[in-house]
Scaffold this active site. Structure first.
Site, short mmCIF file in Angstrom:
data_model
loop_
_atom_site.label_atom_id
_atom_site.label_comp_id
_atom_site.label_asym_id
_atom_site.label_seq_id
_atom_site.Cartn_x
_atom_site.Cartn_y
_atom_site.Cartn_z
CD GLU A 1 0.09 0.54 7.30
OE1 GLU A 1 0.37 0.66 6.02
OE2 GLU A 1 -0.30 -0.63 7.71
CG ASN B 1 -0.42 0.07 2.46
OD1 ASN B 1 1.08 0.01 2.65
ND2 ASN B 1 -1.06 0.07 3.60
CG HIS C 1 3.81 0.44 4.69
ND1 HIS C 1 2.79 -0.52 4.82
CD2 HIS C 1 4.55 -0.48 4.56
CE1 HIS C 1 3.34 -1.68 5.05
NE2 HIS C 1 4.50 -1.76 4.94
#
Length: 266
Positions: A143, A136, A138
């Protein structure tokens, strides 16, 4: 930011380890920022091989890992403390006094984050920070929507991160701790140099967004464009969605740093 593409995962791990070894030999008391995950296992295996066969000496180095799960003691086999002992620290004889990871059992997670940043500064700052890339986007456990100026702190892990890391937890993402301590994006960007290593087709879409898309808190790795000494290494699978390949190939022919990197694979 500069980008160098490797043929496959094996070459990627060998080159990442070679660049770490070059840093250690150039500055034996280097402060290294370290990462965990499947991509890094091959990197550390190669460093151990260089230590055993070529005499690479890590004993003067100081290390700071990116993150640790909240609620896992260092003795837990699923902790990053245990991961690092198994894959690097014990095989190369790096003393515990020189290795640092966030304490997931800290009474005050806020104070642990503040103290971790202070310890990095007291050590003189990180000379070379090794990073992986989450699916994602990161870096560390920063995050989506993490501030690009964030400091070391406790975070809540995204569902996709828990799914990605379920391997050490019997394949059950619900068994992955929901929170972790991580270096902040701002902390990472204070490193003197950064090495982002990306492997596999599962990272291809995200690597394209990091390299070709806008800088956004939705993708913490995009903040690496703010750093003036960041090198990205990727294998062909991870680079398969890039549209800037002609420019990258041209740079490899003419950029002195990238041409030097090629010699490390000879």
């Amino acid at each position: 930011m500069k980008v160098f593409l490797c043929q496959d995962r094996k070459e990627l791990a060998r080159l990442t380890a070679a660049l770490l070894a070059e840093q250690i030999r150039r500055k034996p008391d280097s402060v290294l920022g370290l990462a965990t995950g499947r991509t890094m296992e091959a990197v550390y295996a190669r460093l151990v091989e260089l230590h055993q066969k070529d005499g690479l000496d890590l004993s003067g180095c100081t290390t700071f890992n990116l993150d640790e799960y909240v609620g896992l003691p260092a003795s837990d086999a699923r902790s990053y403390h245990a991961y690092m002992q198994t894959h690097l620290f014990h095989p190369v004889g790096l003393s515990s006094e020189r290795t640092h990871l966030p304490n997931g059992m800290a009474e005050s997670l806020h104070n642990e984050g503040v103290g971790y940043d202070a310890a990095i500064q007291a050590a003189g700052g990180i000379d070379l920070q090794l990073l992986g890339l989450g699916e994602n986007g990161h870096i560390g456990f920063n995050e989506p929507l993490s501030s690009l100026a964030s400091r070391s702190r406790a975070v809540t892990l995204a569902p996709e991160t828990r799914q990605q890391n379920a391997g050490l937890f019997d394949g059950n993402p619900d068994s992955v701790p929901p929170r972790a301590l991580t270096m902040g994006v701002g902390t990472i960007l204070e490193s003197k140099s950064i090495l982002l290593t990306v492997s596999g087709s599962a990272k291809a879409d995200m690597l394209r967004q990091v390299l070709e898309g806008p800088m956004t808190a939705q993708i913490s790795a995009s903040a690496l464009h703010f750093h003036n000494n960041c090198l990205v290494l990727a294998d062909e699978e991870a680079a398969s969605r890039l549209t800037i390949r002609p420019s990258l190939n041209h740079a490899c022919l003419h950029d002195p740093q990238l041409r030097h990197i090629q010699t490390l694979l000879a």
